[in-house]
Every structure is written in structure tokens, then in C-alpha cells.
Design a protein around this motif. Structure first.
Motif, PDB file in Angstrom:
ATOM      1  N   PHE A  73      39.697  45.034  43.681  1.00 48.36           N
ATOM      2  CA  PHE A  73      39.239  45.821  42.537  1.00 48.36           C
ATOM      3  C   PHE A  73      39.836  47.229  42.625  1.00 48.36           C
ATOM      4  O   PHE A  73      39.806  47.869  43.694  1.00 48.36           O
ATOM      5  CB  PHE A  73      37.705  45.891  42.520  1.00 48.36           C
ATOM      6  CG  PHE A  73      37.062  44.554  42.269  1.00 48.36           C
ATOM      7  CD1 PHE A  73      36.771  44.142  40.975  1.00 48.36           C
ATOM      8  CD2 PHE A  73      36.764  43.696  43.320  1.00 48.36           C
ATOM      9  CE1 PHE A  73      36.178  42.902  40.736  1.00 48.36           C
ATOM     10  CE2 PHE A  73      36.180  42.464  43.089  1.00 48.36           C
ATOM     11  CZ  PHE A  73      35.882  42.066  41.800  1.00 48.36           C
ATOM     12  N   TYR A  74      40.373  47.726  41.485  1.00 44.97           N
ATOM     13  CA  TYR A  74      41.062  49.010  41.444  1.00 44.97           C
ATOM     14  C   TYR A  74      40.501  49.903  40.350  1.00 44.97           C
ATOM     15  O   TYR A  74      40.070  49.428  39.287  1.00 44.97           O
ATOM     16  CB  TYR A  74      42.558  48.809  41.163  1.00 44.97           C
ATOM     17  CG  TYR A  74      43.344  48.202  42.292  1.00 44.97           C
ATOM     18  CD1 TYR A  74      44.021  49.022  43.195  1.00 44.97           C
ATOM     19  CD2 TYR A  74      43.413  46.821  42.454  1.00 44.97           C
ATOM     20  CE1 TYR A  74      44.769  48.470  44.236  1.00 44.97           C
ATOM     21  CE2 TYR A  74      44.137  46.263  43.489  1.00 44.97           C
ATOM     22  CZ  TYR A  74      44.816  47.085  44.376  1.00 44.97           C
ATOM     23  OH  TYR A  74      45.543  46.544  45.392  1.00 44.97           O
ATOM     24  N   ALA A  75      40.537  51.230  40.625  1.00 44.35           N
ATOM     25  CA  ALA A  75      40.372  52.264  39.598  1.00 44.35           C
ATOM     26  C   ALA A  75      41.721  52.953  39.508  1.00 44.35           C
ATOM     27  O   ALA A  75      42.112  53.714  40.418  1.00 44.35           O
ATOM     28  CB  ALA A  75      39.273  53.250  39.976  1.00 44.35           C
ATOM     29  N   GLY A  76      42.470  52.630  38.443  1.00 44.34           N
ATOM     30  CA  GLY A  76      43.850  53.090  38.398  1.00 44.34           C
ATOM     31  C   GLY A  76      44.623  52.438  39.529  1.00 44.34           C
ATOM     32  O   GLY A  76      44.645  51.213  39.656  1.00 44.34           O
ATOM     33  N   ALA A  77      45.256  53.237  40.404  1.00 44.15           N
ATOM     34  CA  ALA A  77      46.001  52.694  41.543  1.00 44.15           C
ATOM     35  C   ALA A  77      45.185  52.717  42.825  1.00 44.15           C
ATOM     36  O   ALA A  77      45.690  52.364  43.895  1.00 44.15           O
ATOM     37  CB  ALA A  77      47.289  53.486  41.734  1.00 44.15           C
ATOM     38  N   THR A  78      43.924  53.145  42.741  1.00 47.11           N
ATOM     39  CA  THR A  78      43.074  53.276  43.945  1.00 47.11           C
ATOM     40  C   THR A  78      42.298  52.000  44.190  1.00 47.11           C
ATOM     41  O   THR A  78      41.543  51.531  43.323  1.00 47.11           O
ATOM     42  CB  THR A  78      42.101  54.449  43.780  1.00 47.11           C
ATOM     43  OG1 THR A  78      42.834  55.646  43.547  1.00 47.11           O
ATOM     44  CG2 THR A  78      41.227  54.602  45.024  1.00 47.11           C
ATOM     45  N   LEU A  79      42.477  51.395  45.383  1.00 44.56           N
ATOM     46  CA  LEU A  79      41.744  50.195  45.751  1.00 44.56           C
ATOM     47  C   LEU A  79      40.297  50.570  46.061  1.00 44.56           C
ATOM     48  O   LEU A  79      40.015  51.393  46.941  1.00 44.56           O
ATOM     49  CB  LEU A  79      42.386  49.535  46.979  1.00 44.56           C
ATOM     50  CG  LEU A  79      41.663  48.287  47.529  1.00 44.56           C
ATOM     51  CD1 LEU A  79      41.649  47.165  46.514  1.00 44.56           C
ATOM     52  CD2 LEU A  79      42.317  47.838  48.846  1.00 44.56           C
ATOM     53  N   LEU A  80      39.365  49.944  45.346  1.00 49.61           N
ATOM     54  CA  LEU A  80      37.942  50.220  45.544  1.00 49.61           C
ATOM     55  C   LEU A  80      37.312  49.262  46.549  1.00 49.61           C
ATOM     56  O   LEU A  80      36.362  49.631  47.244  1.00 49.61           O
ATOM     57  CB  LEU A  80      37.202  50.111  44.217  1.00 49.61           C
ATOM     58  CG  LEU A  80      37.719  51.007  43.085  1.00 49.61           C
ATOM     59  CD1 LEU A  80      36.921  50.743  41.815  1.00 49.61           C
ATOM     60  CD2 LEU A  80      37.636  52.477  43.486  1.00 49.61           C
ATOM     61  N   THR A  85      30.664  46.982  44.850  1.00 45.44           N
ATOM     62  CA  THR A  85      29.882  48.096  44.301  1.00 45.44           C
ATOM     63  C   THR A  85      30.614  49.400  44.601  1.00 45.44           C
ATOM     64  O   THR A  85      30.976  49.680  45.760  1.00 45.44           O
ATOM     65  CB  THR A  85      28.473  48.129  44.911  1.00 45.44           C
ATOM     66  OG1 THR A  85      27.821  46.891  44.595  1.00 45.44           O
ATOM     67  CG2 THR A  85      27.669  49.282  44.330  1.00 45.44           C
ATOM     68  N   TRP A  86      30.828  50.204  43.570  1.00 44.96           N
ATOM     69  CA  TRP A  86      31.518  51.498  43.682  1.00 44.96           C
ATOM     70  C   TRP A  86      30.454  52.591  43.594  1.00 44.96           C
ATOM     71  O   TRP A  86      29.799  52.737  42.554  1.00 44.96           O
ATOM     72  CB  TRP A  86      32.535  51.599  42.555  1.00 44.96           C
ATOM     73  CG  TRP A  86      33.432  52.806  42.594  1.00 44.96           C
ATOM     74  CD1 TRP A  86      33.713  53.608  43.649  1.00 44.96           C
ATOM     75  CD2 TRP A  86      34.172  53.333  41.489  1.00 44.96           C
ATOM     76  NE1 TRP A  86      34.562  54.596  43.300  1.00 44.96           N
ATOM     77  CE2 TRP A  86      34.885  54.447  41.962  1.00 44.96           C
ATOM     78  CE3 TRP A  86      34.315  52.964  40.158  1.00 44.96           C
ATOM     79  CZ2 TRP A  86      35.697  55.214  41.153  1.00 44.96           C
ATOM     80  CZ3 TRP A  86      35.139  53.706  39.341  1.00 44.96           C
ATOM     81  CH2 TRP A  86      35.831  54.827  39.827  1.00 44.96           C
ATOM     82  N   ASN A  87      30.284  53.338  44.667  1.00 47.11           N
ATOM     83  CA  ASN A  87      29.194  54.317  44.752  1.00 47.11           C
ATOM     84  C   ASN A  87      29.690  55.748  44.554  1.00 47.11           C
ATOM     85  O   ASN A  87      30.861  56.068  44.770  1.00 47.11           O
ATOM     86  CB  ASN A  87      28.502  54.219  46.125  1.00 47.11           C
ATOM     87  CG  ASN A  87      27.834  52.872  46.317  1.00 47.11           C
ATOM     88  OD1 ASN A  87      27.099  52.411  45.440  1.00 47.11           O
ATOM     89  ND2 ASN A  87      28.083  52.226  47.455  1.00 47.11           N
ATOM     90  N   ASN A  88      28.732  56.622  44.155  1.00 49.55           N
ATOM     91  CA  ASN A  88      28.970  58.075  44.053  1.00 49.55           C
ATOM     92  C   ASN A  88      30.184  58.399  43.187  1.00 49.55           C
ATOM     93  O   ASN A  88      31.040  59.216  43.539  1.00 49.55           O
ATOM     94  CB  ASN A  88      29.151  58.683  45.457  1.00 49.55           C
ATOM     95  CG  ASN A  88      27.911  58.506  46.306  1.00 49.55           C
ATOM     96  OD1 ASN A  88      26.794  58.769  45.855  1.00 49.55           O
ATOM     97  ND2 ASN A  88      28.101  58.036  47.537  1.00 49.55           N
ATOM     98  N   THR A 142      40.617  47.515  37.045  1.00 51.32           N
ATOM     99  CA  THR A 142      41.283  46.212  37.006  1.00 51.32           C
ATOM    100  C   THR A 142      40.870  45.390  38.219  1.00 51.32           C
ATOM    101  O   THR A 142      40.411  45.927  39.235  1.00 51.32           O
ATOM    102  CB  THR A 142      42.822  46.344  36.990  1.00 51.32           C
ATOM    103  OG1 THR A 142      43.233  47.111  38.125  1.00 51.32           O
ATOM    104  CG2 THR A 142      43.311  46.994  35.714  1.00 51.32           C
ATOM    105  N   ALA A 143      41.056  44.069  38.092  1.00 47.56           N
ATOM    106  CA  ALA A 143      40.848  43.137  39.205  1.00 47.56           C
ATOM    107  C   ALA A 143      42.155  42.385  39.420  1.00 47.56           C
ATOM    108  O   ALA A 143      42.797  41.952  38.460  1.00 47.56           O
ATOM    109  CB  ALA A 143      39.718  42.165  38.906  1.00 47.56           C
ATOM    110  N   VAL A 144      42.576  42.230  40.684  1.00 42.99           N
ATOM    111  CA  VAL A 144      43.815  41.531  41.018  1.00 42.99           C
ATOM    112  C   VAL A 144      43.463  40.339  41.898  1.00 42.99           C
ATOM    113  O   VAL A 144      42.962  40.506  43.017  1.00 42.99           O
ATOM    114  CB  VAL A 144      44.823  42.446  41.743  1.00 42.99           C
ATOM    115  CG1 VAL A 144      46.076  41.667  42.120  1.00 42.99           C
ATOM    116  CG2 VAL A 144      45.168  43.655  40.881  1.00 42.99           C
ATOM    117  N   ALA A 145      43.696  39.111  41.381  1.00 46.43           N
ATOM    118  CA  ALA A 145      43.411  37.883  42.124  1.00 46.43           C
ATOM    119  C   ALA A 145      44.664  37.433  42.864  1.00 46.43           C
ATOM    120  O   ALA A 145      45.767  37.457  42.317  1.00 46.43           O
ATOM    121  CB  ALA A 145      42.937  36.794  41.184  1.00 46.43           C
ATOM    122  N   THR A 146      44.491  36.999  44.124  1.00 53.26           N
ATOM    123  CA  THR A 146      45.591  36.463  44.933  1.00 53.26           C
ATOM    124  C   THR A 146      45.225  35.050  45.348  1.00 53.26           C
ATOM    125  O   THR A 146      44.110  34.805  45.840  1.00 53.26           O
ATOM    126  CB  THR A 146      45.809  37.335  46.183  1.00 53.26           C
ATOM    127  OG1 THR A 146      46.092  38.678  45.777  1.00 53.26           O
ATOM    128  CG2 THR A 146      46.962  36.805  47.022  1.00 53.26           C
TER     129      THR A 146
END
Length: 635
Positions: free
Chosen positions: A27-34, A45-48, A57-61
Motif C-alpha cells: 500500500f502506497y501514499a504517492g511513492a511512499t510505502l505505507l 492501518t496508516w496512523n497519525n 494505491t495498492a500494488v499486488a505481486t
């Protein structure tokens, strides 16, 4: 979606792989892996989360290392409301907003609300569909002459979003400024040179937004209106403040703030019957629908066939049963009405009600009613069957209640073998493709015991037609003796005695008529081939009479009138012969059984299996006639 900082946001995704398995979902926010999830259900879950706008976005492998990226989802995290009334929140360039009834105090910095990207502080709430916002700009702090405060409607919370802004500036008067397309350039229409306090209003109707100003909130002057093709259904409406100077805050106050959303129509969907469904009259059709209202409640759902109202449902599940529906094609719809009277119609569903199924027709064509057979008999049973509004699926043949057999294709028929002596009531039952049945009229037949007279194996004898006295037949090598009574073998019904056997396919019968007892000049004896043992059956008859010579007589169609071709005026003894080749029958006579004279040929349609034998009629109902035959061969 919108959140308030510091936010906690649950991200979830569905993922599948058609030719393997999913190894993980990132799971990403822009280019940042969450975060990463390795098993279904996939989620983190993305906190604070701080205030701002984020593209997630979500990237499935999969197990082979191939990857797929989902479509992006944009979310906005706003600043804390600081006591703003629900559902108001705030976002934007560093600033703040507070509420103390009836006043909003909004502080915002930013270079401007202008160009292709805006910089300001925004206090807002969502607006679904049409509506309007009104406020009195009570004060605007002097940070520059173009410091701005006013009411705004915008498509998204992105800086380049399409937006409409009806503002009051510190020293440049009133203006309707807007960006009609996402990412477009701003344009402005000036209003009066008024300063705060000043009333402002924006009204959205579809893709049109109109801007107004007023000195008292009662009498309004329209500044301008414009078309906004980028605006979606759900917008953000509220109060905007820009200092027009980066890094410097401007504070403005607002009162008499009112947001009036329009009543959005409800939605309805007809869930049954399916489009294209068919029924049979008189039909009972259950109509069901779902209905919802995004800004209220559903008061009722009306069901229609064309313009005719069928019924109403006032509570979920919404349904109505339409009974006794006549044949025809109908366009059905559901119309939902909400608590404020707005209506929404479902898509039209077309259904067809077909006429009632007409049962098939059926009639037995063979054997004839009253037919007699010699047991153990072989009886061919045939029927005609048709269906006016479909097809015939089966024809069942019965003797009483006993099923004899079934035919599934025309010509409909069967052969009933080894029938023992007795009386039988035959019927045919036709069933059509919709399951309707019809039973034919019954046909009564009689099977009598075989002749006790010692005829050769395979031979039987019987009276045919209306005879007043029973006939008989016997055999003493090499002679057949046949006694028969009856008015004649002629016209459309015969009366005679018949010694016979079965013949299938082509063949020939030969006999020498040795004697014919004189009961009448037209007392007849000869060889015969006939289709059935019914009096009106088709037949071919090569005869020698008591006083009228030889003749080829025949009936070309069942129950039709007989025809005659005269032969010689010979008297018994005389040889006679009949030959069948397909439906062609040829009749011959001879003095010696060696040299033959053709008396006639005719085409007589008959079944493959027929009755071949020796026929005798007295030509009178008052007396019998006995004839003798020898040299009898069937080949």
C-alpha cells in the motif's frame, strides 16, 4: 473521503490471480510505502496522518513476480475543527477556523485564489447535488488590497480544482472569480466596489453556478453565472480566506451562514421480473424493486405498466403482485418518491405475456372403428396429431388404460403384436411441447379366435363388412373351400368372406378358381390384396364371376368408390393372378396358369404390410356362395 488530522486511515484491497496466487499487496501514499499485507483480506492501518491530500494505491505481486497497480484513490486529511459545528471541517494553507454562534472566524494565508492553483484556508462541508450557500462577510483584515474572503463551491480539495468563489476583498470590491475546469485558468467578473460587511451567495443548478451580492441579504444582485463542466455530483462548499501574501495570515469573520442543499431525487431499480421475461396468460407477475434516497427517506414506490399504475408499496421490501395479466407486451417500471416529493424512475423492463397454451389435436386413423382381427393378431395403429401454437412432443397409444407404446415423430404409429382375442378400446394421447394433452376419440376393435377349419399355417379367415350370415373357409390339400355372403365387393364398402395371410413388401398371389356357386350372376371369387380388414379398405381384386366373366376390380383410396376393368367372359375354372410392385398392382387371367393375359394395372397406395388371399361374395344378402380354389401360391 475526508479525515481530520491526526488521522487513522484503514486501507483495504481485494486481489486475485487467474493463473497463480497473490504473494503480497503493498500500500502506497504517492511513492511512499505505507505497509504490506501477505494474506487475504489484504489491508494495513496508516496512523497519525497529517493534514493534506494523498493519492493512495495498492500494488499486488503474484507468485511469479508479476505486479499490478490499482487505480488511485484520493483522500483529504483536514485540520482539526477547533469547535466547528458538524459537519464543518477545515483544510488548506496554514491557518485556523473557529465558531462562536453565529460567527465563523477564519484565518488564512496563501499567495492567492487565482491562476491555475489556489493557496488559501478553507472551512467546508460536502454538498451532494444542487444547492446554495449564503454568508455575510462581516470583516476582512487588511493584509493587502486583494485580501479575499467569501463563499466557495469547488470540485475537489486539490489546488487546481474547478471552483466558484464569490468574494469580498479588502479594497478591490466584490468579484465572482472561478476556474471552470480542473487545472484550468481562473477568470473574474467584478461586482460592486463594496467592502465588508457585504452579503454574498452562490447557487448551483446542475453544471451552472450563479454568483450574487447584497447589502441586506434580502435584495440580491446577480454578478454573473458560468458553466462548470468538471463539477461532479458531490462537491465541497464553504468559506474561503486568502491573505494574498505568502506567509502572512489574514483573518475574516462571517455570520448568517446558511447552506441549503437541494432535494436530490431518489433512485429506484426494478429487480424483478427480468427484462425479456415471458409468462403465460392469465399471468401472475410479481414486481419487486429497490429504492434509496441519499438525502432523505423513501415515502413510496409505485409500479407501472406503461402509463398505468399497477400498485404501490410503502415499505421495504418494495413489491407488488400483478394478477390475471392478459396476453401482450408490457413495459414495466418502478417510480420512487422521497419524503420531500421528489421522484426517481427505474429503467424500463419489457415482459411478454403469451396467450394460453392451446392443447394439441389428435385422431386415430387406423384401425377403423369396428374393425375385426383374427388372434393372435398384429395390429398397426396410426394417428394424426398437430399443435396450433407449438409442436407435438409425443403420441401415446393405449388399449383401455394400458400403454401400448409411444411415437415421438410423424408419422405417428406403432405395431401391436400377438393380440389375443377380445374387445379393445384404442385411444391416442398427444402431448405438446408445453405439456398440454388431448385424447382422441376411442376406436373399438374386436380380435376373434383363429379359424378352427384347419387352414394352412399363417392363414386366417374372417367376414368383412356387413354380412347377414357367417362365412367359412377350409383347406384339404390342394383345395381351399371358401363360403361367403354379402351384397358385393364394390362401391365404398365391401361385404364378403376372406381367407388370407399377411404379406410385407412386393409379392404375387396365384390361384385357379375351380368353381363358383351361382347365387347371383355377379357372385364373385378370386385373389385379393387389401390394406386392412376394414370394409372400406383399399384393395385390388382379380375375380371370376358366376355369370359375368373375369374382371379386375379395385378401390384406389380408403372408403372411395370402386372401379372396374373387364377381362374375358370366361367362366370357372379360370386362373387369376395379382402382382404388387410398390404401389403398382397388376391383374392377370389365364386358361392354363402358364400363359397370362394382363387385364389391368393401377396405382393403389397401401401400407408395406397387407392382407393377401382368397375372397368370395355371394352378391346377395339372401344366400351364400361357395367357391373352391387350387394351385394357390403366395410369393
Amino acid at each position: 473521503a475526508t479525515f481530520v488530522a491526526p488521522a487513522t486511515i484503514g486501507l483495504s484491497a481485494s486481489a486475485g490471480d487467474s493463473d497463480g496466487t497473490v504473494s503480497k499487496v503493498d500500500f502506497y501514499a504517492g511513492a511512499t510505502l505505507l505497509g504490506t499485507s501477505t494474506s487475504s483480506p489484504y489491508g494495513v492501518t496508516w496512523n497519525n496522518v497529517a493534514a493534506g491530500t494523498y493519492n493512495l494505491t495498492a500494488v499486488a505481486t503474484d507468485n511469479g513476480g508479476a505486479t499490478t497497480t490499482s487505480a488511485a484513490v484520493s483522500v483529504t486529511v483536514g485540520n482539526p475543527s477547533n469547535g466547528l459545528p458538524s459537519p464543518w471541517t477545515q483544510v488548506g494553507i496554514a491557518g485556523d477556523a473557529t465558531y462562536s454562534n453565529p460567527t465563523f472566524t477564519v484565518t488564512g494565508a496563501g499567495a492567492d485564489v487565482w491562476g491555475t492553483a489556489d493557496a488559501f484556508h478553507y472551512v467546508y462541508q460536502p454538498l451532494n447535488g444542487d444547492g446554495s450557500i449564503v454568508a455575510r462577510v462581516a470583516t476582512v483584515q487588511n493584509t493587502t488590497s486583494w485580501a479575499k474572503a467569501g463563499v466557495m463551491i469547488r470540485n475537489t480539495l486539490d489546488p487546481g480544482s474547478a471552483q466558484a468563489f464569490m468574494l469580498v476583498s479588502w479594497a478591490k470590491g466584490v468579484a465572482f472569480q472561478r476556474r471552470t475546469l480542473d487545472g484550468g485558468t481562473s477568470v473574474s467578473t467584478p461586482g460592486t466596489m463594496s467592502t465588508a460587511p457585504r452579503w454574498v451567495k452562490l447557487t448551483r443548478t446542475g453544471s451552472t453556478i450563479a454568483a450574487f451580492e447584497s447589502s441586506d441579504g434580502v435584495t440580491w444582485t446577480q454578478v454573473a453565472s458560468d458553466t462548470f463542466s468538471s463539477m461532479g455530483t458531490t462537491l465541497f462548499v464553504g468559506l474561503a480566506v486568502s491573505s494574498h501574501v505568502s506567509g502572512v495570515n489574514c483573518t475574516a469573520t462571517f455570520d448568517n451562514v446558511t447552506l441549503t442543499p437541494s432535494n436530490l431525487p431518489p433512485s429506484a431499480s426494478l429487480t424483478a421480473p427480468a427484462n425479456g421475461a415471458t409468462f403465460t396468460a392469465p399471468a401472475s407477475i410479481t414486481l419487486t424493486a429497490t429504492a434509496s434516497d441519499s438525502d432523505g427517506t423513501i415515502a413510496k414506490v409505485d409500479f407501472y405498466a406503461g402509463a398505468t399504475q399497477l400498485g404501490t408499496a410503502t415499505a421495504s421490501p418494495y413489491a407488488f403482485t400483478w394478477s390475471n395479466v392478459a396476453a401482450g407486451t408490457y413495459n414495466l417500471k418502478a417510480v420512487a418518491t422521497d419524503n420531500l416529493g421528489a421522484t426517481g424512475s427505474s429503467a424500463v423492463v419489457s415482459v411478454t405475456v403469451n396467450p394460453p397454451n392451446v392443447p394439441p389435436s389428435v385422431a386415430l386413423t387406423s384401425p377403423a372403428n369396428g374393425a375385426t382381427f383374427i388372434g393372435p393378431a398384429t395390429i398397426t395403429i396410426t394417428a394424426n396429431a398437430s399443435d396450433s401454437d407449438g409442436t407435438v412432443a409425443t403420441v401415446d397409444f393405449f388399449a383401455g388404460t394400458t400403454l401400448l407404446g409411444t411415437a415421438t415423430a410423424s408419422p405417428y404409429g406403432l405395431t401391436w403384436s400377438n393380440v389375443t382375442p377380445g374387445s379393445y378400446s384404442l385411444t391416442a394421447v398427444a402431448t405438446d411441447n408445453a405439456g398440454a394433452t388431448t385424447t382422441s376419440s376411442a376406436v373399438s376393435i374386436t380380435v376373434t379366435a383363429g379359424s378352427p377349419s384347419g387352414l394352412p399355417a399363417g392363414w386366417s379367415d374372417t367376414d368383412i363388412g356387413a354380412v347377414t350370415g357367417a362365412g367359412s373357409a377350409s383347406f384339404t390339400t390342394p383345395t381351399f373351400s371358401v363360403t361367403g355372403q354379402g351384397a358385393d365387393i364394390w362401391s365404398n364398402a365391401d361385404a364378403f368372406h376372406y381367407a388370407y395371410r399377411r404379406l410385407t413388401g412386393d409379392g404375387t398371389i396365384i390361384a385357379r378358381v375351380v368353381t363358383v356357386q351361382f347365387a347371383d350372376r355377379w357372385s364373385k371369387a378370386g385373389v385379393m390384396i387389401r390394406e386392412t380388414l376394414d370394409a372400406g379398405s383399399t384393395h385390388a381384386f382379380m375375380l371370376v364371376s358366376a355369370g359375368k366373366g373375369a374382371a379386375f376390380q379395385r378401390r384406389d383410396a380408403t372408403n372411395d368408390i370402386s372401379v372396374n376393368t373387364a377381362g374375358s367372359l370366361s367362366a370357372p375354372p379360370r386362373w387369376v393372378k395379382l402382382t404388387r410392385s410398390g404401389n403398382a398392382f397388376s391383374a392377370y387371367e389365364s386358361a392354363d396358369g402358364t400363359t397370362w393375359t394382363l387385364d389391368g394395372t393401377d396405382t393403389i397406395p397401401m401400407a408395406a404390410t397387407v392382407y393377401v388371399g382368397l375372397a368370395v361374395t355371394s352378391h346377395t344378402t339372401a344366400a351364400s356362395c361357395t367357391a373352391t380354389f387350387d394351385g394357390v401360391t403366395v410369393q
